[in-house]
Structures are given as C-alpha cells and as structure tokens.
Motif scaffolding. Structure first.
Motif, PDB file in Angstrom:
ATOM      1  N   PHE A  91       0.816  -1.208   0.000  1.00 25.89           N
ATOM      2  CA  PHE A  91       0.000   0.000   0.000  1.00 25.89           C
ATOM      3  C   PHE A  91       0.852   1.261   0.000  1.00 25.89           C
ATOM      4  O   PHE A  91       0.445   2.289  -0.548  1.00 25.89           O
ATOM      5  CB  PHE A  91      -0.926   0.004   1.221  1.00 25.89           C
ATOM      6  N   TYR A  94       1.365   2.854  -3.454  1.00 23.38           N
ATOM      7  CA  TYR A  94       0.213   3.575  -4.003  1.00 23.38           C
ATOM      8  C   TYR A  94       0.014   4.910  -3.280  1.00 23.38           C
ATOM      9  O   TYR A  94      -0.311   5.919  -3.911  1.00 23.38           O
ATOM     10  CB  TYR A  94      -1.056   2.723  -3.878  1.00 23.38           C
ATOM     11  N   TYR A  95       0.221   4.896  -1.965  1.00 17.37           N
ATOM     12  CA  TYR A  95       0.023   6.120  -1.189  1.00 17.37           C
ATOM     13  C   TYR A  95       1.049   7.183  -1.562  1.00 17.37           C
ATOM     14  O   TYR A  95       0.698   8.348  -1.790  1.00 17.37           O
ATOM     15  CB  TYR A  95       0.111   5.810   0.303  1.00 17.37           C
ATOM     16  N   ILE A 140      -6.018   5.956  -7.812  1.00 18.19           N
ATOM     17  CA  ILE A 140      -5.529   6.052  -6.433  1.00 18.19           C
ATOM     18  C   ILE A 140      -5.420   7.516  -5.980  1.00 18.19           C
ATOM     19  O   ILE A 140      -4.894   7.802  -4.909  1.00 18.19           O
ATOM     20  CB  ILE A 140      -4.159   5.359  -6.287  1.00 18.19           C
ATOM     21  N   LEU A 143      -6.365   8.789  -2.374  1.00 20.03           N
ATOM     22  CA  LEU A 143      -5.553   8.452  -1.203  1.00 20.03           C
ATOM     23  C   LEU A 143      -4.760   9.651  -0.694  1.00 20.03           C
ATOM     24  O   LEU A 143      -4.523   9.787   0.514  1.00 20.03           O
ATOM     25  CB  LEU A 143      -4.584   7.308  -1.538  1.00 20.03           C
ATOM     26  N   TRP A 155      -8.618   1.864   2.445  1.00 16.42           N
ATOM     27  CA  TRP A 155      -8.118   0.811   1.546  1.00 16.42           C
ATOM     28  C   TRP A 155      -8.588  -0.569   2.014  1.00 16.42           C
ATOM     29  O   TRP A 155      -8.990  -1.411   1.199  1.00 16.42           O
ATOM     30  CB  TRP A 155      -6.602   0.890   1.502  1.00 16.42           C
ATOM     31  N   HIS A 159     -11.032  -3.258   0.182  1.00 15.04           N
ATOM     32  CA  HIS A 159     -10.666  -4.662  -0.021  1.00 15.04           C
ATOM     33  C   HIS A 159     -11.779  -5.593   0.454  1.00 15.04           C
ATOM     34  O   HIS A 159     -12.091  -6.595  -0.217  1.00 15.04           O
ATOM     35  CB  HIS A 159      -9.363  -4.985   0.718  1.00 15.04           C
ATOM     36  N   GLY A 202      -2.061  -5.080   1.073  1.00 12.72           N
ATOM     37  CA  GLY A 202      -2.647  -3.892   0.457  1.00 12.72           C
ATOM     38  C   GLY A 202      -2.365  -3.752  -1.020  1.00 12.72           C
ATOM     39  O   GLY A 202      -2.253  -2.639  -1.539  1.00 12.72           O
ATOM     40  N   ILE A 204      -3.319  -4.393  -5.218  1.00  8.11           N
ATOM     41  CA  ILE A 204      -4.530  -4.105  -6.003  1.00  8.11           C
ATOM     42  C   ILE A 204      -4.995  -5.313  -6.806  1.00  8.11           C
ATOM     43  O   ILE A 204      -5.933  -5.203  -7.591  1.00  8.11           O
ATOM     44  CB  ILE A 204      -4.292  -2.924  -6.977  1.00  8.11           C
TER      45      ILE A 204
END
Length: 491
Positions: A91, A94-95, A140, A143, A155, A159, A202, A204
């Motif tokens: 994750f 992506y963040y 994304i 976020l 997130w 999920h 986390g 995708i």
C-alpha cells in the motif's frame, strides 16, 4: 474482560448454525435422482463411507473449524492493520504515488519516488521503483487527501467490499442454485491465499480480479460498454488483464475492446497530466525504473520464492545456466499457450465461430495471465473462476455423464492444485521454511528450491492443464449429446 476464547466459541456456534441452515442440496437431489454418475459402485461406496456417523461428524467439524479459523484470522488481521503503526507493505507505493501526484510530481522518476517514500513512510534505503502504468494514478488519486493511516483504513474497507463482490460474482457463475454448493463455492474461494494475503499487503490484485470477473459477467450478456470499462480499468495492472484484450479481439468483440482501449487511454493521459509528465518523459523514467526493479530479490526469478509464474521454473532448475533456464521456461509457456489456442480453435469450430463468451475460455485466459507473466502470491486471486469451473464441471459430470476414473482423476488433480494456492502451502509451509535461510542472499538449498518452494508454480501449470483436459472432454461429450438428441428428433 471477555477472553478471546469466549468470542472464538461464539464464532464457532454461529458458523455451525449458518452452515447447518445452508447445507442443503434443495432441488439438486431431484435432478440427481437418476444420475448414472452417482449410481457408480465407487461413488456409492464413497457415499456410504461419508454417511457413517463418526465420519460425517469429523467432516462437519473440520469444515466448521476451517471457516472459524478463516474468520478469526481475517478479523484479527483487519484489527491489527488498523493499529497506529501497521506494516503497510504494498500500500505504501500507491500512497506515495498519490501524494506525489497531488504535488504534480512524477512517481515514475526513481529519485523523486525514493526520496518521497523515505519522507512519507520513514522507510529508507533501496526502494523498488513505482513501475505501474500512468492509468493507475486517477484510480488512487483519492488516497492523497488523507493521512497514511486513514487512507489505509479506507483501503482495507475497499478490499473487504471487493472480496464480497468476488464471492457474489462467483456465485452468479455457479450453475447450481443449491445452498450447499453455493456454500462450498464461497468457502473454497475464500481459502485462496491471494484473497486474504492481498488484504494483508494492500495490493490491487483483488480489485483487478473482481473487475475481470464482472467484466466476464457483463460480456456474456453482451453488455459490452460496462464490460469494456471494467477491462479498461483493470489494465492498471496489465500483467493480469492485458491478455483479455487479445482474447476479445479473437472473439471479434470489437466494441468491447474499443471501450476498453478508450477507458485505459483516457485514464493514462489523465495520469500523465496529474503527475506533470509527457509521454516521452514517462517512457524514459519507466524504462530506467523497470531495469532497477528487476534487480530486486523479490522479483528475480533466481532468488524470489514468492513468484508463482512459470518463468521461474527454468531459473530454479538451471540456476547456473541462464540460457537453458530461459529456454526451458519459454518452451513450457509456448507449449501451454499452444494447447490453449488449440482448445479455443476446437471450441470455435463447434460453436460456429460464435461471439459468445464461455467460462472455460475465460478461466484458461485467467490461468495464462498468471502463468506466463510476472505473478506473485496476491495474483492467485485470478484463480477464482477456476474454482467455479471445477464445481460446474463436477455438476456436469453428475448430471450428464457416467463415472470415469480418468476424468475424475484429472478433476481431483485440479482441485488438489488449487488447494496448493491456499495458506497451507504459501503461509504455513513455504513461509515457515523460508525463515531458516537467507533467501535474498541466495542461500536456499537447490533441492528445496526445485521442490517445495516451486510447488505454487507447478500447481499453476497443473491447474491450467487439468482445466484444459476437462474442457476438451466436455466439448466432445456435448457434441455426442447433441448428435444423440438430433437422432431422436429425426426418428
């Protein structure tokens, strides 16, 4: 304070009650009444064995305990991940990419991404670069509006919703309305390792798998616009979705492909604009980042134990001979693609080159997507359609076929290989054994590397082959049934 053991007991009771209320064959009993498959002496002996009180109780207890453990583990995981400093793993990428996009900076630039990653996550050193395509940025973007912990909580909720959509979509594709088979389908899918592991890290992959699953549901109803949009969004992880474009081109579903390309292209240009990139700058940064990414131990086919694609088979067998390693992997992939292509040709020949979408084709493309491209443990969520196919094939055998040892052996091989993609192998066996060696330094013994640690890759190959054999066998049986019905009509 109420102990966890008390809550565990409550969950066991609730699971038992839910399973008891849903463990009914309903109208399937009547449909199977004259089944030649169930009248086989082997199946009759098996039924009598499982009807013994002690065996029946043990099977029910095992199912209840497995479901209870899964629910407890998932609940504990969600609670643990929402603590003040959770291990955010995938994750974080992506963040950080979203935060950089909000600053109109490029996450595809290695130096910018590395520096921001260190600042935002407090994790510094060699950081694998952000190698996703620009069409992921609009997806994304939200976020970046939140702190890292708040964003991760959102997130996790996403999920959980995606897991619900995956289970719902799988039940739509199941060809039985009985509660028992729907319960079996749901439990089997929930045990796929990538489903919960994707939540844990986390990633995708679950979102892509759900988009592809619902793309298939829409496509078989000829709803090309929503199907194309789903596939276009799924291309944010092209290794899992790109092969479906070729499949739909071969099926001559050009409107679906057009919508998909427009969706993906629009997202890509929006992503480039948000990150302040031109196409040439992105390509330059992506090429440099990709070459650095290949040096990461978790990616290297010679060192990684988390990869389950077939491109690691050769390097594991011939670690000191790169030429033979690549040749073997490429040969396996080429033969597998050729066999799937041959089945597609047979299917199309029988159906008059129809534009209809069939589950067997979709399952094989899903299997190829994780077999011939870079794939890690989270990618095993792409096996959700395979679970549905195996259950549907069993239903087909019971309804229309006599018992066949060969066919049942192939079916059982497929089921066992799907079981390899659960936590039993990935988590408890491979995960625990890996702690005894410094895997990233290449200290893993050769024998272990080509046996136990290669099981997920071998299983992917075996699942694809078993589904291929079952699909071809069903195709031939359907031809025979159709020919017999035509003869009865003519008489």
């Amino acid at each position: 304070m109420i102990s966890f053991g008390f809550w565990n007991l409550i969950i066991v009771i609730l699971v038992t009650l839910v399973l008891k209320n849903n463990w009914r064959l309903d109208d399937e009993k009547a449909a199977w009444k004259n089944s030649l498959f169930l009248k086989s002496s082997i199946i009759q002996r098996l039924i009598r064995f499982f009807r013994q009180p002690i065996v029946n109780f043990l099977v029910q207890a095992a199912v209840v305990l497995v479901v209870t453990r899964f629910l407890c583990y998932t609940g504990w995981l969600v609670y643990f991940l929402n603590q003040p400093h959770p291990p955010l793993w995938d994750f974080k990428w992506y963040y950080v990419a979203s935060k950089l996009a909000h600053q109109h900076l490029s996450p595809f630039n290695v130096e910018i991404f590395n520096q921001s990653f260190c600042t935002l996550t407090k994790t510094c050193g060699f950081i694998p670069p952000f190698v996703y395509p620009p069409n992921i940025i609009p997806l994304i973007w939200f976020l970046g509006y939140f702190s890292i912990n708040t964003a991760f909580t959102i997130w996790i909720v996403m999920h959980m919703l995606a897991i619900g959509l995956a289970l719902w979509g799988a039940n739509i594709l199941l060809e039985s309305k009985s509660r028992a088979l729907r319960t079996i389908c749901t439990i089997s899918i929930a045990l796929i390792y990538g489903l919960v592991y994707d939540l844990q890290v986390g990633n995708i992959a679950i979102f892509v798998a759900v988009l592809i699953l619902w793309m298939f549901i829409f496509a078989r109803k000829y709803q090309d616009i929503p199907a194309g949009i789903c596939l276009g969004i799924a291309l944010c992880k092209p290794t899992l979705a790109a092969l479906f474009i070729l499949y739909f081109l071969l099926k001559r579903r050009f409107s679906l492909v057009f919508v998909c390309v427009v969706t993906a292209t629009s997202l890509a240009f929006i992503g480039l604009a948000l990150t302040g990139n031109s196409l040439t700058e992105f390509l330059s940064d992506a090429a440099r980042g990709f070459s650095l990414w290949l040096n990461d131990p978790s990616v290297s086919p010679y060192l990684s134990i988390s990869r389950l694609d077939l491109m690691v088979v050769g390097p594991r067998l011939f670690p000191k001979n790169p030429f033979f390693a690549k040749l073997l992997s490429d040969l396996i992939v080429l033969i597998l693609v050729g066999l799937v292509g041959w089945y597609w040709y047979l299917q199309q020949s029988v159906t008059g080159w129809s534009k209809n979408i069939y589950l067997a084709e979709m399952v094989l493309v899903s299997c190829l997507s994780i077999a011939i491209n870079y794939s890690q443990q989270t990618s095993s969520v792409m096996l959700i359609p395979a679970v549905v196919f195996l259950l549907n094939d069993l239903l087909y055998q019971i309804r229309h076929c006599t018992f066949s040892r060969k066919r049942m052996s192939v079916w059982l091989a497929g089921v066992c290989c799907v079981a390899v993609q659960t936590a039993v192998i990935h988590g408890w066996l491979i995960g625990s054994l890996a702690k005894h060696w410094n895997v990233k330094a290449g200290e893993l013994p050769y024998f272990m590397k080509v046996t136990i640690f290669a099981l997920p890759s071998y299983a992917i190959l075996a699942i694809t082959l078993s589904i291929l054999v079952l699909a071809i066998n069903s195709l031939r049986q359907k031809q025979v049934l159709k020919f017999q019905s035509l003869n009865r009509v003519s008489e």
